[in-house]
Design an enzyme around this catalytic site. Sequence first.
Site, PDB file in Angstrom:
ATOM      1  CG  ASP A 283       0.245  -1.660   7.705  1.00  0.00           C
ATOM      2  OD1 ASP A 283       1.458  -2.581   7.857  1.00  0.00           O
ATOM      3  OD2 ASP A 283       0.349  -0.766   7.672  1.00  0.00           O
TER       4      ASP A 283
ATOM      5  CG  HIS B  78      -0.341   3.918   4.733  1.00  0.00           C
ATOM      6  ND1 HIS B  78      -0.996   3.386   5.057  1.00  0.00           N
ATOM      7  CD2 HIS B  78      -0.738   5.664   4.217  1.00  0.00           C
ATOM      8  CE1 HIS B  78      -2.053   4.048   5.974  1.00  0.00           C
ATOM      9  NE2 HIS B  78      -1.773   4.992   4.309  1.00  0.00           N
TER      10      HIS B  78
ATOM     11  CG  HIS C  91      -3.477   0.467   6.638  1.00  0.00           C
ATOM     12  ND1 HIS C  91      -3.995   0.449   8.152  1.00  0.00           N
ATOM     13  CD2 HIS C  91      -2.747   0.680   6.180  1.00  0.00           C
ATOM     14  CE1 HIS C  91      -3.283   1.207   8.093  1.00  0.00           C
ATOM     15  NE2 HIS C  91      -2.175   1.023   7.404  1.00  0.00           N
TER      16      HIS C  91
ATOM     17  CG  HIS D  41      -0.219   0.294   2.251  1.00  0.00           C
ATOM     18  ND1 HIS D  41       0.549  -1.315   3.160  1.00  0.00           N
ATOM     19  CD2 HIS D  41      -0.126   0.423   3.466  1.00  0.00           C
ATOM     20  CE1 HIS D  41       0.736  -0.848   4.353  1.00  0.00           C
ATOM     21  NE2 HIS D  41       0.309   0.050   4.391  1.00  0.00           N
TER      22      HIS D  41
ATOM     23  CG  HIS E 257       4.031  -2.224  10.830  1.00  0.00           C
ATOM     24  ND1 HIS E 257       4.556  -1.282  10.963  1.00  0.00           N
ATOM     25  CD2 HIS E 257       2.656  -2.196   9.815  1.00  0.00           C
ATOM     26  CE1 HIS E 257       4.058   0.125  10.205  1.00  0.00           C
ATOM     27  NE2 HIS E 257       3.149  -0.806   9.059  1.00  0.00           N
TER      28      HIS E 257
END
Length: 283
Positions: A134, A56, A110, A54, A173
């Site tokens: 995510d 981000h 997300h 994605h 993460h």
Amino acid sequence: MKVKVIPVLEDNYMYLVIEEHTREAVAVDVAVPKRLLEIVGREGVSLTTVLTTHHHWDHSRGNAELARLRPGLAVLGADERICALTRRLAHGEELRFGAIHVRCLLTPGHTTGHMSYFLWENECLDPPAVFSGDALSVAGCGSRLESTAQQMYQSLAETLGTLPPETKVFCGHEHTLANLEFAQKVEPCNDHVRAKLSWAKKRDEDDVPTVPSTLGEELLYNPFLRVAEEAVREFTGKAAPAEVLEVLCRERASFERVADPLQPQAQALLALQWGLLSMPRQK
């Protein structure tokens, strides 16, 4: 298929996937290109493609620099907001890197353009893998920022939750400890949560990654994949799966309030340490 787990920034993971016969390599979620290229060089592989889950910054920030250093590099993803994107992927599209097959799975929740990547090799005893960014993490999932609860439920339960149980889950993460502490709040009598939490605490003490898990394991302790379970429904006070998920997301966000978040100065220092910023030259 060999997967190199690369911890970067405060708690992010980049990945380098190596096709061991052709020595072709694919990177997933490049945040720190210099670190990635160190490992590419050490492994003696040819990096041809970046798969971005994605847009981000902590998952795509390094794309532009990497593309500059490696002309001809393919940067793929599902969202036009992804930095240095060379081709937009569609849900269900399949790619091939030597013996490695990749199925692109659109998993909004997300972000609206979040893509997960399911990788496998035919006639190979090794289990498949999903790089879930995510969308799905160990014992948790990313915050629902842009999509509806129904879309997120479909991503988790129908798109990711139906993959083979032996599938290795490589997420974006290292949030495992906090995720499991929340899972224990949701299901205090779940022995699988208790055992995994004990294991994760030891990994945290040893400063060792908790990835990958497997999808089969996630179904035992990840509350976001257990919205049909009676204990999870009781915790949320809801029955419809999307409503259960929506309450879980809200409760998780409240649970994870950080008492002392990184201040701007600390964020800048962290970026400087990872080569994302450069010091001004002295005149």
